[in-house]
Design an enzyme around this catalytic site. Sequence first.
Site, mmCIF file in Angstrom:
data_model
loop_
_atom_site.group_PDB
_atom_site.id
_atom_site.type_symbol
_atom_site.label_atom_id
_atom_site.label_comp_id
_atom_site.label_asym_id
_atom_site.label_seq_id
_atom_site.Cartn_x
_atom_site.Cartn_y
_atom_site.Cartn_z
ATOM 1 N N GLY A 16 2.942 -1.337 4.344
ATOM 2 C CA GLY A 16 2.894 0.099 4.118
ATOM 3 C C GLY A 16 4.244 0.653 3.723
ATOM 4 O O GLY A 16 4.682 0.546 2.587
ATOM 5 N N GLY A 17 4.945 1.244 4.692
ATOM 6 C CA GLY A 17 6.200 1.930 4.414
ATOM 7 C C GLY A 17 7.234 1.109 3.688
ATOM 8 O O GLY A 17 7.926 1.599 2.785
ATOM 9 N N SER A 48 3.274 -2.431 10.438
ATOM 10 C CA SER A 48 4.735 -2.286 10.556
ATOM 11 C C SER A 48 5.467 -3.599 10.297
ATOM 12 O O SER A 48 6.422 -3.947 10.991
ATOM 13 C CB SER A 48 5.104 -1.720 11.935
ATOM 14 O OG SER A 48 4.584 -0.417 12.095
ATOM 15 N N GLU A 99 -7.021 4.108 8.230
ATOM 16 C CA GLU A 99 -6.916 5.546 7.949
ATOM 17 C C GLU A 99 -8.184 6.069 7.294
ATOM 18 O O GLU A 99 -8.584 7.214 7.526
ATOM 19 C CB GLU A 99 -5.683 5.799 7.067
ATOM 20 C CG GLU A 99 -4.386 5.550 7.818
ATOM 21 C CD GLU A 99 -3.179 5.320 6.938
ATOM 22 O OE1 GLU A 99 -2.097 5.069 7.499
ATOM 23 O OE2 GLU A 99 -3.309 5.363 5.695
ATOM 24 N N GLY A 104 2.387 2.535 11.170
ATOM 25 C CA GLY A 104 3.190 3.745 11.082
ATOM 26 C C GLY A 104 3.797 4.190 12.394
ATOM 27 O O GLY A 104 4.340 5.288 12.493
ATOM 28 N N ASN A 111 0.860 -1.188 0.000
ATOM 29 C CA ASN A 111 0.000 0.000 0.000
ATOM 30 C C ASN A 111 0.895 1.237 0.000
ATOM 31 O O ASN A 111 1.485 1.588 1.020
ATOM 32 C CB ASN A 111 -0.912 -0.025 1.234
ATOM 33 C CG ASN A 111 -1.779 1.213 1.353
ATOM 34 O OD1 ASN A 111 -1.904 2.000 0.415
ATOM 35 N ND2 ASN A 111 -2.401 1.390 2.513
ATOM 36 N N TRP A 112 0.993 1.892 -1.145
ATOM 37 C CA TRP A 112 1.861 3.066 -1.259
ATOM 38 C C TRP A 112 1.283 4.296 -0.569
ATOM 39 O O TRP A 112 1.970 5.298 -0.417
ATOM 40 C CB TRP A 112 2.105 3.390 -2.737
ATOM 41 C CG TRP A 112 2.967 2.403 -3.452
ATOM 42 C CD1 TRP A 112 3.496 1.237 -2.957
ATOM 43 C CD2 TRP A 112 3.406 2.484 -4.819
ATOM 44 N NE1 TRP A 112 4.233 0.593 -3.916
ATOM 45 C CE2 TRP A 112 4.197 1.336 -5.070
ATOM 46 C CE3 TRP A 112 3.218 3.413 -5.834
ATOM 47 C CZ2 TRP A 112 4.782 1.093 -6.316
ATOM 48 C CZ3 TRP A 112 3.791 3.167 -7.079
ATOM 49 C CH2 TRP A 112 4.575 2.033 -7.308
ATOM 50 N N LYS A 113 0.002 4.254 -0.227
ATOM 51 C CA LYS A 113 -0.685 5.393 0.395
ATOM 52 C C LYS A 113 -0.514 6.640 -0.486
ATOM 53 O O LYS A 113 -0.429 6.525 -1.713
ATOM 54 C CB LYS A 113 -0.201 5.593 1.832
ATOM 55 C CG LYS A 113 -0.363 4.321 2.679
ATOM 56 C CD LYS A 113 -0.142 4.544 4.146
ATOM 57 C CE LYS A 113 -0.316 3.233 4.903
ATOM 58 N NZ LYS A 113 -0.190 3.417 6.365
ATOM 59 N N HIS A 157 -9.529 0.423 5.272
ATOM 60 C CA HIS A 157 -8.251 0.688 5.947
ATOM 61 C C HIS A 157 -8.492 1.616 7.134
ATOM 62 O O HIS A 157 -9.356 2.493 7.094
ATOM 63 C CB HIS A 157 -7.258 1.314 4.959
ATOM 64 C CG HIS A 157 -5.854 1.365 5.472
ATOM 65 N ND1 HIS A 157 -5.432 2.326 6.370
ATOM 66 C CD2 HIS A 157 -4.779 0.572 5.230
ATOM 67 C CE1 HIS A 157 -4.152 2.114 6.649
ATOM 68 N NE2 HIS A 157 -3.734 1.059 5.974
ATOM 69 N N GLU A 192 -5.214 -5.451 10.793
ATOM 70 C CA GLU A 192 -4.274 -4.371 11.046
ATOM 71 C C GLU A 192 -4.526 -3.782 12.433
ATOM 72 O O GLU A 192 -5.475 -3.023 12.627
ATOM 73 C CB GLU A 192 -4.357 -3.293 9.963
ATOM 74 C CG GLU A 192 -5.755 -2.860 9.562
ATOM 75 C CD GLU A 192 -5.750 -1.577 8.751
ATOM 76 O OE1 GLU A 192 -4.701 -1.196 8.212
ATOM 77 O OE2 GLU A 192 -6.809 -0.937 8.690
#
Length: 255
Positions: free
Chosen positions: A237-238, A216, A100, A176, A9-11, A98, A170
């Site tokens: 994610g990151g 994470s 967010e 994050g 997920n590049w967000k 998600h 999640e």
Amino acid sequence: MRKKIVAGNWKMNLDHAAGLQLYAEILKLINEDVKGQQKVVVCPPSIHITSLTQLSIGNSIVALGAQNCHQFNSGAYTGEISASMLKSSGADYVIIGHSERRAFFAEDDLVLAQKLDVVLENGLIPIFCIGETLEQRNAGTHFDIIESQLKEAAFHLDGSQFQKLVLAYEPVWAIGTGLTATPEQAQEVHAFIRAKVAEHYSSDLANELSILYGGSCNPKNAAELFSQKDIDGGLIGGASLKARDFIDIIKVFNS
């Protein structure tokens, strides 16, 4: 046999040129280093999907997904993107629910149920996210929260629809933040989710369902997390923004 899936997920990151560069590097490394039967899903900002689809021609390992869609197929919803638009651009998957989106855009279970319906109607595969906040975990209500999210947003689907989903657990407190659920904590929740699906549908359906861990996950902890009985991959994610890190996570499933 359950599918092993690693989704990135590049967000809201990377302009068009940077997205093309990263994706090309990911494809190159996959061709060089990935040997297993795992599925890879890359979910960039939606403006990238059509261009990345062109780069994907001839590659059967990687699929593209979107990070969200609207709950209706068309209408006066300025700035929104529909599932049918995503399908026509080359997407195969869509992340729904998600944390967010739940937190920053107030998406509740009713909206998410509508989104699951429209995604399935358009022949896309939902990656449906569920999970608890730190406050809910500390209060000991995390299992109740997860069960409610499943019941209110997804259990209206019949078995033939539900079996098309990919679930992603999640823990919101681990997204994050650098915090990660221990493999034992993650496994406990994944097993709980699978049991609830078996209870509502059937053991056969539950045993075929892919449940990903999102929170994470990185190259250092992926192997231990993915070795757990009920963890079938990750929603990354990151680490998905760094080609080498993303590939090293995917390679956990090399065989």
